[in-house]
Design an enzyme around this catalytic site. Structure first.
Site, PDB file in Angstrom:
ATOM      1  CE  LYS A   1       9.066   6.637   7.212  1.00 11.07           C
ATOM      2  NZ  LYS A   1       9.854   7.392   8.097  1.00 11.07           N
TER       3      LYS A   1
ATOM      4  CE1 TYR B   1      -3.418   2.776   8.765  1.00  9.37           C
ATOM      5  CE2 TYR B   1      -3.267   4.575   7.183  1.00  9.37           C
ATOM      6  CZ  TYR B   1      -3.051   4.070   8.457  1.00  9.37           C
ATOM      7  OH  TYR B   1      -2.474   4.858   9.409  1.00  9.37           O
TER       8      TYR B   1
ATOM      9  CB  CYS C   1      25.790  44.439   9.286  1.00  9.88           C
ATOM     10  SG  CYS C   1      24.005  44.153   9.251  1.00  9.88           S
TER      11      CYS C   1
ATOM     12  CB  CYS D   1      24.924  42.482  12.696  1.00  9.38           C
ATOM     13  SG  CYS D   1      24.560  44.205  13.016  1.00  9.38           S
TER      14      CYS D   1
ATOM     15  CG  ASP E   1       4.150  12.417   4.895  1.00 11.69           C
ATOM     16  OD1 ASP E   1       4.120  12.036   6.076  1.00 11.69           O
ATOM     17  OD2 ASP E   1       5.028  13.155   4.439  1.00 11.69           O
TER      18      ASP E   1
ATOM     19  CD  GLU F   1      -2.478  -1.177   2.754  1.00 11.18           C
ATOM     20  OE1 GLU F   1      -2.396  -0.222   3.538  1.00 11.18           O
ATOM     21  OE2 GLU F   1      -3.037  -2.244   3.036  1.00 11.18           O
TER      22      GLU F   1
ATOM     23  CB  CYS G   1      21.217  46.029  13.143  1.00  7.37           C
ATOM     24  SG  CYS G   1      21.011  45.192  11.565  1.00  7.37           S
TER      25      CYS G   1
ATOM     26  CB  CYS H   1      23.157  48.419  10.247  1.00  2.67           C
ATOM     27  SG  CYS H   1      24.194  47.308  11.204  1.00  2.67           S
TER      28      CYS H   1
ATOM     29  CE  LYS I   1       5.308   5.005   6.883  1.00  4.66           C
ATOM     30  NZ  LYS I   1       5.070   6.356   7.337  1.00  4.66           N
TER      31      LYS I   1
HETATM   32  S1  IVH Z   1      -0.564   0.313   8.735  1.00  6.82           S
HETATM   33  C1  IVH Z   1      -0.662  -1.954  12.561  1.00  6.82           C
HETATM   34  N1  IVH Z   1      -0.884   1.408   6.355  1.00  6.82           N
HETATM   35  O1  IVH Z   1       2.522   5.043   8.834  1.00  6.82           O
HETATM   36  C2  IVH Z   1      -1.005  -1.064  11.434  1.00  6.82           C
HETATM   37  N2  IVH Z   1       0.110   2.720   8.078  1.00  6.82           N
HETATM   38  O2  IVH Z   1       5.014   4.231  10.353  1.00  6.82           O
HETATM   39  C3  IVH Z   1      -0.090   0.089  11.346  1.00  6.82           C
HETATM   40  N3  IVH Z   1       0.628   5.020   7.413  1.00  6.82           N
HETATM   41  O3  IVH Z   1       1.321   5.113  12.131  1.00  6.82           O
HETATM   42  C4  IVH Z   1      -0.360   1.039  10.288  1.00  6.82           C
HETATM   43  N4  IVH Z   1      -0.107   4.862   5.341  1.00  6.82           N
HETATM   44  O4  IVH Z   1       0.296   6.713  10.408  1.00  6.82           O
HETATM   45  C5  IVH Z   1      -0.432   1.591   7.613  1.00  6.82           C
HETATM   46  N5  IVH Z   1      -1.243   2.274   4.241  1.00  6.82           N
HETATM   47  C6  IVH Z   1      -0.818   2.435   5.477  1.00  6.82           C
HETATM   48  C7  IVH Z   1      -0.286   3.661   5.927  1.00  6.82           C
HETATM   49  C8  IVH Z   1       0.185   3.756   7.236  1.00  6.82           C
HETATM   50  C9  IVH Z   1       0.436   5.662   6.251  1.00  6.82           C
HETATM   51  C10 IVH Z   1       1.260   5.612   8.599  1.00  6.82           C
HETATM   52  C11 IVH Z   1       0.500   5.431   9.889  1.00  6.82           C
HETATM   53  C12 IVH Z   1       1.416   4.670  10.807  1.00  6.82           C
HETATM   54  C13 IVH Z   1       2.748   4.963  10.219  1.00  6.82           C
HETATM   55  C14 IVH Z   1       3.708   3.850  10.559  1.00  6.82           C
END
Ligand code: IVH
Length: 665
Positions: free
Chosen positions: A309, A221, A403, A421, A116, A112, A426, A406, A114
């Protein structure tokens, strides 16, 4: 209109609006125009206003935001909200895959995006949204139900009458983020660094109307009680979320091998910039619940999932110029002026070069091609230069000796790398000091952006923060682009700031080393400016959070003649110099303060009158019957119709264990 007809019409309008909401916010496929939608909403709100007895918490009209709260109540997560362990390289993912297969044998993963944003937990009882909370420390979060209701893609009522707890990510789409920051810039307000911070700042608002204006969104999710509902895999439970009307992310994909996972990651790494929202990686989850159970979890994170990440994005552009700015404390900072370039979702034209040593060590020259990235995905910085692309036209950069604002000679204090400075007159320092004084965490004076401050300064109207309190309407309207209305609002904001509690003024004065937190500690401890002015170094360091360096800085600051005069002037203009803050216990009792409770059924640990006394002692009120005005229903054994009514109205329900826990906090 007959009552019966009114009720019917309200029900129909709600159904229509929710349908269009779903089409627009979840499916992204609207079938009517915005004007038609607004018209339906207007009609519904008008009817609800006229016949308030038909108002319910699940009405789409609730999404515009209800009354502001005093504070957020605490919510204990029934199942802790864990975070995920991180992977940064392909090797980390292969290790993860090996560990998983060793433990459970053959496996399928769900990949999935992630998102933000901010993790939230949502509880539905019999299909009604009853409570939403932040993650907090994973065990206890904050009750942000009213704020979450303003998110249009969050269903207030599900398509089935199920009781379900789900988790997801609330986020701010890039477009909403850009619009919000544009508006804030115009108002001279501090800008949010990225959509994530903007979403977090929005959900922390106590006024749901403000949240409603922020246009947040949510992807769900995770189902907390998926097995109880009869599901055997994560992918199955996500499909069920779609059926219930939730917004899930369509990019999810089942992968049979780790190589498939890696190509999914690569694909989304490339497509990342084209999404209308920010993602910071990919989450990989074992699909089968039986295998998830077998793998278990550590105290912090499940062993059946991992978050990959993305590396911080690096791009190449040309360094056009180096600009020098003088900060509030006189530090001269070089900033790279760049050929505009897109990095991690936003256009970057300026980037930090930190200080003179940094430029020299990295051999960064004017005209160089340079590599840019965003530190922590937020602040753009120049990572290195690319000497192999030089043409011979590039010029080494020398820091000035004087500066830029000034012209007084710059100095290097002690063993600092920064050039400073030290001229207290100033103009650049004074302007920055003014900007700091009016900022949100300090005196919080709205309408005084950098441009207005520069104008006030140039016209000689304001030379010190005390001068702000001598401004008049006549003086203000003479400024360029300052209308009557803005002038009145600004004067009002300045007037209101006189009532601020001491810590705001203390922070606003910009005493070296005294941040917002230390200012609060000092205000709490000394309670008045006079007492703090007289404090000795020993008295200051006796406070736990105050160290030697800060104590020295405070004593030196208050010993200056010009500071004494400044404070005298502020006092004469009526600026408050006492601590007005809430007592330390305030946020504990806020779970009860001002709230209305109903007790029903038999409690095991105390009589009803004892429970009533406890609630009242914590600032709550107890009434006999459940209505829309009820905040919490405490349910003992053999509870009857009141419980049913509470469920219907979507009111928060506590069992006895929860009640005991809350009163003990
Ligand atoms: S699963 C046990 N799925 O990432 C289930 N987390 O570093 C844990 N996050 O705290 C979360 N997209 O805020 C999950 N598709 C996704 C996500 C997701 C973003 C965030 C969430 C979590 C953090 C973990």
């Amino acid at each position: 209109m007959a009552q019966h007809d009114v009720e019917k019409q309200i029900a129909e309008l709600r159904q229509q609006i929710e349908k269009y909401n779903y089409e627009y916010y979840v499916l992204d496929k609207p079938s009517i125009s915005d004007a038609e939608y607004d018209e339906l909403m207007r009609k519904l709100m008008e009817l609800e206003e006229q016949y308030p007895k038909y108002k319910t918490p699940d009405s789409p009209s609730q999404r515009v935001g209800g009354a502001p709260l005093e504070a957020f109540a605490k919510v204990l997560h029934r199942v802790p909200m864990l975070s995920l362990s991180n992977a940064f390289h392909e090797g980390d993912l292969r290790d993860f895959d090996r560990r998983v297969r060793q433990e459970v044998g053959d496996v399928r993963y769900v990949c999935e995006l992630k998102i933000d944003g901010l993790a939230v937990s949502l509880r539905y009882e019999n299909g009604y949204f009853v409570q939403g909370a932040t993650r907090g420390d994973g065990t206890t979060g904050e009750d942000i139900t009213e704020n979450l209701k303003t998110i249009r893609s969050l269903p207030l009522r599900l398509r089935k009458q199920v009781s379900i707890e789900v988790r997801g990510e609330a986020y701010m789409p890039r477009k909403s983020f850009e619009k919000l920051n544009e508006k804030r810039k115009m108002n001279g307000e501090e800008l949010f660094a990225n959509p994530r911070n903007a979403a977090a700042g929005s959900l922390r608002q106590l006024d749901p109307k403000v949240v409603a204006s922020r246009q947040l969104d949510i992807f769900v999710y995770h189902v907390v009680n998926a097995e109880e509902l009869g599901f055997v895999s994560h992918s199955e439970s996500l499909n069920y979320l779609d059926e219930l009307g939730f917004k899930t992310n369509p990019a999810r994909q089942v992968c049979e091998t780790i190589d498939d996972v890696l190509s999914y990651i690569e694909q989304w790494h490339e497509r990342r910039a084209s999404l209308p929202y920010d993602i910071d990686g990919i989450v990989i989850k074992v699909d089968a619940f039986a295998q998830q159970k077998q793998l278990g979890a550590t105290a912090k994170s499940p062993r059946w999932a991992i978050a990959y990440k993305f590396p911080a994005e690096e791009v190449v552009t040309q360094l056009v110029d180096i600009e020098l700015s003088v900060g509030r404390t006189g530090v001269v900072t070089p900033t790279a002026i760049l050929q505009p370039v897109r990095v991690a979702g936003t256009i970057v034209q300026r980037a930090s070069l930190h200080n003179e040593d940094y430029i020299r060590e990295k051999d960064i020259r004017l005209g160089d091609y340079v590599v840019i990235k965003k530190a922590g995905d937020i602040i753009p910085e120049v990572v290195r230069s690319l000497p192999e692309r030089r043409t011979g036209q590039e010029k080494p950069f020398d820091m000035p000796t004087h500066c830029p604002a000034c012209a007084s000679e710059l100095v290097r204090l002690d063993d600092e790398v920064a050039l400073r400075c030290v001229n207290p007159q100033c103009p650049a320092q004074i302007r920055e000091g003014l900007t700091h004084f009016v900022s949100r965490q300090a005196m919080n004076i709205d309408g005084l952006g950098e441009k207005v401050i520069a104008q006030l300064f140039e016209h000689g109207l304001v030379r010190s923060v005390a001068d702000l309190y001598t401004l008049t309407k006549d003086k203000l309207v003479a400024l360029e682009r300052m209308g009557e209305k803005s002038a009145t609002n600004l004067l009002q904001a300045i007037e209101t700031s006189k009532q601020n509690s001491l810590e705001r003024l203390l922070f606003g004065l910009g005493i070296r080393h005294v941040g917002a937190k230390a200012a609060k500690t000092l205000a709490e401890h000394f309670e008045t400016m006079e007492r703090l002015q007289q404090a000795t170094k020993e008295e200051l360091t006796a406070i736990h959070e105050i160290g030697e360096k800060m104590a020295d800085s405070i004593v030196t600051y208050f010993s200056k003649e010009e500071v004494k005069q400044l404070l005298e002037r502020l006092r004469a203009y009526g600026v408050n110099m006492t601590y007005k803050g809430a007592k330390r216990t305030a946020d504990i009792s806020s779970t009860f303060a001002g709230k209305t409770f109903v007790l029903t059924g038999t409690l095991q640990s105390m009589s009803r009158s004892e429970a009533k006394e406890k609630i009242e002692a914590l600032g709550g009120k107890v009434t006999g019957s459940v209505s829309k005005k009820t905040d919490v229903v405490v349910v003992g054994e053999d509870a009857g119709s009141k419980l049913e009514k509470a469920k219907q109205l979507g009111i928060t329900i506590w069992d006895e264990a929860r009640f005991l826990q809350e009163i003990q906090q």
